[in-house]
Design an enzyme around this catalytic site. Sequence first.
Site, short mmCIF file in Angstrom:
data_model
loop_
_atom_site.label_atom_id
_atom_site.label_comp_id
_atom_site.label_asym_id
_atom_site.label_seq_id
_atom_site.Cartn_x
_atom_site.Cartn_y
_atom_site.Cartn_z
CB THR A 55 24.39 51.02 20.15
OG1 THR A 55 25.07 50.82 18.91
CG2 THR A 55 23.23 51.96 19.93
CG LEU A 94 22.34 45.12 25.19
CD1 LEU A 94 21.66 45.09 26.55
CD2 LEU A 94 21.70 44.07 24.30
CG HIS A 95 22.77 47.86 18.19
ND1 HIS A 95 23.90 48.57 17.90
CD2 HIS A 95 23.02 46.57 17.84
CE1 HIS A 95 24.81 47.75 17.38
NE2 HIS A 95 24.30 46.53 17.34
CG ASP A 96 17.12 48.07 18.32
OD1 ASP A 96 17.73 48.96 17.71
OD2 ASP A 96 16.71 47.04 17.78
#
Length: 316
Positions: free
Chosen positions: A198, A244-246
Amino acid sequence: MHPSPARPIIIDTDPGQDDAVAILLALASPELQVLGITTVAGNVPLALTTRNACILLELANRRDIPVHAGAIRPLVRPLVTAEHVHGKTGLDGPDLPEPTLAPAPEDAVAFIIRSLREQPPGSVTLCPLGPLTNIALALVRAPDIAPRIREIVLMGGGCFEGGNITPAAEFNIYVDPHAAEVVFRSGVPITMMPLDVTHQVLSTPARIAAIRAAGNRSGEVVAQMLEFFERFDVAKYQSDGGPLHDPCVIAYLLQPEIFQGRQVNIEIETRSELTMGMTVVDWWGVSGRPANARFMRQVDADAFFALLRERLARLP
Ligand code: BDR
Ligand code: CA
């Protein structure tokens, strides 16, 4: 040729600006059928994560999808939240109206169990974007669901990249390490999007401008959310933008070929306060323990943002 049927998913989440982008990406993608959104305490307390999920469904004009509120706190440890990253509401940045949509009466854990029992075995993918409390509770309450889950694709953990909430631990796993332990020992196929991946997808000013340029309201809201969200990580890592991890979880379902990783053994630290919530990843296969997850390590960031921009432009 007939298009293949949409893949049913349940998004378990604690929105959070990056959760919000993940949810919007899923709602914009006809390859996916969002059966429901289940909420958990994490970035902010449960009442706010539930409110935020309702706001996002209204923004996307998808009031047909139910929101089910879940666990108010982790299994064993007290709740740790992340207002320092996400702001007081969890979705700070844009001016968003209070939702009129209300959560469904059935709680998240009951909804997850019922959905897995009703849908054909091996069809439903779980997409946890926050602490794993709801998923662990479902697996403990109804062990019969484990073999019915197609796959769990989650955002959490890290290895070579270290932690983000402590030197050793990533936030989602740190908040409920005991739940993570239940999930990683469940035998369900797991694909994990750690910080190692991420931190490669950064919301640079040019990428935010491209999302905004679509001219739709959702694009503008996302741009404002990311402009708020990135300030924390830009200052911390001196990077060009926030990770933008998720959304990596949803992008993986849509374009798995842009990610690379390995099947490895992963154990969760639940005993040491110093390294609590650390994901101990046996990348080099030195432990002899059997692989229990696919640990992703690389992503094609330009392909990721091309997908995100194109899909968000389809929303209202
Ligand atoms: C994770 O923690 C939360 O702050 C984000 O929403 C993401 O799920 C990153 O460590
Ligand atoms: Ca999250």
